[in-house]
Design a protein around this motif. Structure first.
Motif, PDB file in Angstrom:
ATOM      1  N   TYR A 109       2.603   1.794  -3.469  1.00  0.00           N
ATOM      2  CA  TYR A 109       1.729   2.342  -4.496  1.00  0.00           C
ATOM      3  C   TYR A 109       1.458   3.826  -4.255  1.00  0.00           C
ATOM      4  O   TYR A 109       1.421   4.625  -5.196  1.00  0.00           O
ATOM      5  CB  TYR A 109       0.409   1.574  -4.534  1.00  0.00           C
ATOM      6  CG  TYR A 109       0.503   0.259  -5.263  1.00  0.00           C
ATOM      7  CD1 TYR A 109       0.833   0.207  -6.604  1.00  0.00           C
ATOM      8  CD2 TYR A 109       0.261  -0.944  -4.609  1.00  0.00           C
ATOM      9  CE1 TYR A 109       0.922  -0.996  -7.287  1.00  0.00           C
ATOM     10  CE2 TYR A 109       0.356  -2.153  -5.266  1.00  0.00           C
ATOM     11  CZ  TYR A 109       0.680  -2.175  -6.603  1.00  0.00           C
ATOM     12  OH  TYR A 109       0.779  -3.364  -7.266  1.00  0.00           O
ATOM     13  N   THR A 110       1.263   4.197  -3.013  1.00  0.00           N
ATOM     14  CA  THR A 110       1.006   5.601  -2.705  1.00  0.00           C
ATOM     15  C   THR A 110       2.240   6.452  -2.954  1.00  0.00           C
ATOM     16  O   THR A 110       2.137   7.594  -3.414  1.00  0.00           O
ATOM     17  CB  THR A 110       0.548   5.748  -1.242  1.00  0.00           C
ATOM     18  OG1 THR A 110      -0.569   4.874  -1.005  1.00  0.00           O
ATOM     19  CG2 THR A 110       0.112   7.169  -0.943  1.00  0.00           C
ATOM     20  N   THR A 166       4.802  -5.253 -10.415  1.00  0.00           N
ATOM     21  CA  THR A 166       3.875  -6.138 -11.125  1.00  0.00           C
ATOM     22  C   THR A 166       4.403  -7.570 -11.146  1.00  0.00           C
ATOM     23  O   THR A 166       3.645  -8.532 -10.946  1.00  0.00           O
ATOM     24  CB  THR A 166       3.663  -5.635 -12.564  1.00  0.00           C
ATOM     25  OG1 THR A 166       3.211  -4.280 -12.534  1.00  0.00           O
ATOM     26  CG2 THR A 166       2.642  -6.490 -13.288  1.00  0.00           C
ATOM     27  N   THR A 173       7.400   0.039 -11.417  1.00  0.00           N
ATOM     28  CA  THR A 173       6.085  -0.596 -11.606  1.00  0.00           C
ATOM     29  C   THR A 173       6.222  -1.986 -12.204  1.00  0.00           C
ATOM     30  O   THR A 173       5.466  -2.904 -11.853  1.00  0.00           O
ATOM     31  CB  THR A 173       5.204   0.287 -12.496  1.00  0.00           C
ATOM     32  OG1 THR A 173       5.247   1.639 -12.042  1.00  0.00           O
ATOM     33  CG2 THR A 173       3.757  -0.184 -12.456  1.00  0.00           C
ATOM     34  N   THR A 203       2.328   7.069  -6.568  1.00  0.00           N
ATOM     35  CA  THR A 203       1.324   8.073  -6.908  1.00  0.00           C
ATOM     36  C   THR A 203       1.850   9.477  -6.658  1.00  0.00           C
ATOM     37  O   THR A 203       1.708  10.374  -7.499  1.00  0.00           O
ATOM     38  CB  THR A 203       0.050   7.839  -6.084  1.00  0.00           C
ATOM     39  OG1 THR A 203      -0.448   6.533  -6.329  1.00  0.00           O
ATOM     40  CG2 THR A 203      -1.016   8.859  -6.434  1.00  0.00           C
ATOM     41  N   LEU A 225      -0.117  -0.308 -13.940  1.00  0.00           N
ATOM     42  CA  LEU A 225      -0.943  -0.199 -12.734  1.00  0.00           C
ATOM     43  C   LEU A 225      -2.313  -0.835 -12.951  1.00  0.00           C
ATOM     44  O   LEU A 225      -2.896  -1.386 -12.010  1.00  0.00           O
ATOM     45  CB  LEU A 225      -1.095   1.267 -12.337  1.00  0.00           C
ATOM     46  CG  LEU A 225       0.163   1.931 -11.763  1.00  0.00           C
ATOM     47  CD1 LEU A 225      -0.042   3.427 -11.591  1.00  0.00           C
ATOM     48  CD2 LEU A 225       0.537   1.297 -10.419  1.00  0.00           C
ATOM     49  N   ASP A 253      -1.771  -4.437 -12.305  1.00  0.00           N
ATOM     50  CA  ASP A 253      -1.693  -4.664 -10.858  1.00  0.00           C
ATOM     51  C   ASP A 253      -3.073  -4.693 -10.241  1.00  0.00           C
ATOM     52  O   ASP A 253      -3.377  -5.526  -9.373  1.00  0.00           O
ATOM     53  CB  ASP A 253      -0.849  -3.570 -10.198  1.00  0.00           C
ATOM     54  CG  ASP A 253       0.611  -3.643 -10.614  1.00  0.00           C
ATOM     55  OD1 ASP A 253       0.994  -4.651 -11.235  1.00  0.00           O
ATOM     56  OD2 ASP A 253       1.360  -2.695 -10.322  1.00  0.00           O
ATOM     57  N   ALA A 265      -3.723   4.884  -7.509  1.00  0.00           N
ATOM     58  CA  ALA A 265      -2.496   5.028  -8.295  1.00  0.00           C
ATOM     59  C   ALA A 265      -2.797   4.959  -9.791  1.00  0.00           C
ATOM     60  O   ALA A 265      -2.235   5.734 -10.593  1.00  0.00           O
ATOM     61  CB  ALA A 265      -1.489   3.950  -7.903  1.00  0.00           C
ATOM     62  N   SER A 275      -5.562   1.820  -2.683  1.00  0.00           N
ATOM     63  CA  SER A 275      -4.270   2.439  -3.016  1.00  0.00           C
ATOM     64  C   SER A 275      -3.893   2.187  -4.467  1.00  0.00           C
ATOM     65  O   SER A 275      -3.421   3.101  -5.170  1.00  0.00           O
ATOM     66  CB  SER A 275      -3.177   1.904  -2.084  1.00  0.00           C
ATOM     67  OG  SER A 275      -3.431   2.255  -0.735  1.00  0.00           O
ATOM     68  N   VAL A 276      -4.085   0.956  -4.954  1.00  0.00           N
ATOM     69  CA  VAL A 276      -3.689   0.659  -6.332  1.00  0.00           C
ATOM     70  C   VAL A 276      -4.671   1.285  -7.328  1.00  0.00           C
ATOM     71  O   VAL A 276      -4.264   1.749  -8.403  1.00  0.00           O
ATOM     72  CB  VAL A 276      -3.574  -0.868  -6.555  1.00  0.00           C
ATOM     73  CG1 VAL A 276      -4.927  -1.546  -6.550  1.00  0.00           C
ATOM     74  CG2 VAL A 276      -2.849  -1.172  -7.855  1.00  0.00           C
ATOM     75  N   ASP A 329       0.840  -1.196   0.000  1.00  0.00           N
ATOM     76  CA  ASP A 329       0.000   0.000   0.000  1.00  0.00           C
ATOM     77  C   ASP A 329       0.877   1.248   0.000  1.00  0.00           C
ATOM     78  O   ASP A 329       0.635   2.202  -0.740  1.00  0.00           O
ATOM     79  CB  ASP A 329      -0.908   0.018   1.226  1.00  0.00           C
ATOM     80  CG  ASP A 329      -1.520  -1.330   1.524  1.00  0.00           C
ATOM     81  OD1 ASP A 329      -1.634  -2.136   0.587  1.00  0.00           O
ATOM     82  OD2 ASP A 329      -1.879  -1.582   2.690  1.00  0.00           O
TER      83      ASP A 329
END
Length: 545
Positions: A116-117, A236, A232, A120, A149, A152, A177, A173-174, A113
């Motif tokens: 991903y943030t 992934t 990323t 972002t 993303l 993901d 993103a 979160s994803v 989490d």
């Protein structure tokens, strides 16, 4: 005179007519300005920026900017707003690694989490810093990141185990993103359109040149977004490995504990009673620094096949192997309570003979003190003493675990092991590479944070209420004791946990005693002695008559 007067009068009339014409022309222009206001009216009538002879501004004039368009200003305002929201979410996730706020606990590590943030925020910062310098390369790299993303997001939503571990926090979160990735692509495209539009209207043609500063900005932005693509791709790939690992079958069950906040894995082997209905004592395994399934359970299964023991159970502490991560903070006493609840829900009643190793001995000692009547024997294999808990609670180790956890979503070592070293699902879930998972790192970090405070107080209190009659076996690593005098002194002190010491053995073996033939043999012999001593200690008293 008359002609002179007439010409003067004519000039006056002409001047008045010209003044009237100028006045009427000015009024007409004023009315037109008020009737048809545009975003360029103020700029073209600004005396501080006179237009060229052709009526257009110079290409390098600061007034030639996409910020003149309300749509561009709107996008920038919302991009800044999204950055503020993402930063607040980032701070909340950062705090939840150490202390879980109500409703924000996830069964996974929480590092995904956070990752991903962080990604972002990186995308939004690039969009804001290089907002007025749009570029096709930037849009392409941002689009690739958004596509990854999206993959993901599909993996997290499609794989039940990952969806369960990440929970609504990870899913949100994803998705956020992904949405921001698309937003950044759209924003850059709109700014590019606005820049061209303003250049055509204010300078007469779109600008094809770039200054050195603009080229450097485009280069830096592209490098950063390419780095985001690499990050990323790694995330992934790690998710794909997690999806693969989730298909590994386990023996036993996952049991929800602590108000159904998380589940722990518990498995038992053997019969509960003999042919006459008498209950067998159950060996309860508590692993040390590794999951129970990694070697330790294999030794117990061999002892079961040899007839040394009739039944044994093993479990994974929160964050290990198939067990979920517990909310933070999480102490050894909380692990003991989770084990008690799992055993009760599984219908397991004992009596128990506890066999624990390393740091797991702390949990077993607390469990023993809280179940005095059910625990009929204790065997500790190179156990950790409460006075040495400061070793796993050092700030340096804690920072290392936190840093390792932050980069764990990249899965660099896990991917390398899978691609080049042939590491299997078993290796990653409970074997030699289990330490690379975010869950395991989070569990280690939780132990580090409270080892010298909550856990130490809990185990010290348990020593005061431990039954003095419980049979006890201590097996210490000779190699460890030879290289660490303090460890040897504390091993000797642990032999006084109860007044019924059955044996204190020191095989020529490392800290993981069961990894040598001498260590396994001595452990099995000592366990056989402990089972007999436990049976003798729990015989009903003989009637004096």
């Amino acid at each position: 005179m008359s002609s002179l007067w007439g010409s003067k009068k004519d000039r006056q009339d002409g001047d008045e007519g010209v003044q009237e014409d100028h006045s009427s022309s000015g009024n007409t222009q004023g009315r037109n300005s008020r009737d048809e206001p545009t975003e360029r009216t103020r700029l073209l009538n600004n005396p501080s920026r006179p237009p060229n002879s052709d009526g257009y501004l110079a290409p390098d004039d600061p007034a030639v900017s996409p910020y003149n368009l309300w749509s561009v200003r709107f996008l920038r305002t919302f991009t800044v707003l999204f950055l503020m929201i993402s930063f607040l979410w980032w701070v909340l996730l950062f705090v939840s690694i150490f202390v879980s706020p109500p409703g924000l606990h996830t069964r996974g590590s929480g590092f995904f989490d956070f990752a991903y943030t962080s990604l972002t925020i990186g995308n939004l910062l690039v969009a804001i810093i290089f907002f007025a310098v749009p570029a096709k390369a930037l849009r392409i790299t941002l689009a690739i990141t958004a596509g990854l993303l999206a993959i993901d997001m599909i993996i997290i939503l499609a794989v039940p185990r990952i969806r369960l571990e990440e929970g609504w926090v990870g899913i949100a979160s994803v998705i956020w993103a992904f949405v921001i990735g698309v937003w950044c692509v759209i924003t850059d495209r709109v700014v590019a359109w606005g820049k061209k539009e303003e250049e055509e209207r204010l300078t007469g043609r779109p600008e094809t040149r770039r200054t050195l500063k603009e080229w450097l900005a485009v280069l830096l932005a592209t490098i950063l977004t390419v780095l985001f693509i690499i990050i990323t791709v790694l995330m992934t790939s790690t998710l794909a490995i997690r999806a693969r690992d989730s298909t590994l079958k386990m023996y036993g069950d996952r049991i929800l504990v602590d108000g159904d906040k998380y589940a722990v894995h518990l498995a038992c082997v053997g019969n509960v009673t003999d042919t006459h209905g008498n209950k067998y004592p159950t060996i309860m395994l508590e692993a040390g620094e590794d999951p129970s399934e990694y070697d330790f359970e294999h030794w117990a299964y061999a002892a079961y096949q040899n007839g040394t023991i009739d039944r044994f159970c093993y479990w994974d502490r929160p964050g290990y192997a198939w067990s979920d991560n517990a909310p933070s903070p999480h102490s050894a006493g909380m692990s003991a309570d989770a084990l008690s609840e799992a055993l009760a829900k599984a219908g397991e009643e004992g009596p128990w003979i506890l066999v624990a190793a390393g740091t797991g001995s702390i949990v077993s000692r607390i469990f023993s003190a809280r179940h005095v009547k059910q625990v009929t024997g204790i065997m500790l294999v190179d156990p950790l003493h409460e006075d040495l808990l400061h070793r796993i609670a050092s700030p340096t180790r804690g920072f290392y675990l936190w840093a390792w956890g932050i980069i764990s979503p990249l899965g660099i070592e896990r991917l390398g092991g899978a691609l080049f070293k042939g590491r299997t699902r078993e290796d990653r879930v409970y074997g030699r590479n289990a330490y690379q998972s975010g869950k395991y790192i989070k569990a280690q970090l939780q132990e580090n944070l409270v080892a010298d405070s909550l856990s130490k107080n809990e185990v010290s209190s348990s020593r005061n209420i431990q039954s003095a009659d419980t049979p006890l076996v201590i097996i210490s690593s000779k190699e460890k004791c030879r290289t660490d005098e303090e460890w040897e002194r504390k091993q000797k002190d642990l032999t006084t946990l109860t007044d019924n010491l059955v044996a204190w053995e020191m095989p020529q073996a490392p800290h993981q005693v069961w990894r040598t033939l001498e260590g396994r043999s001595m452990m099995e012999k000592s366990l056989k002695k402990l089972v007999k001593a436990a049976a003798k200690a729990n015989l009903p008293p003989i009637d004096a008559e």
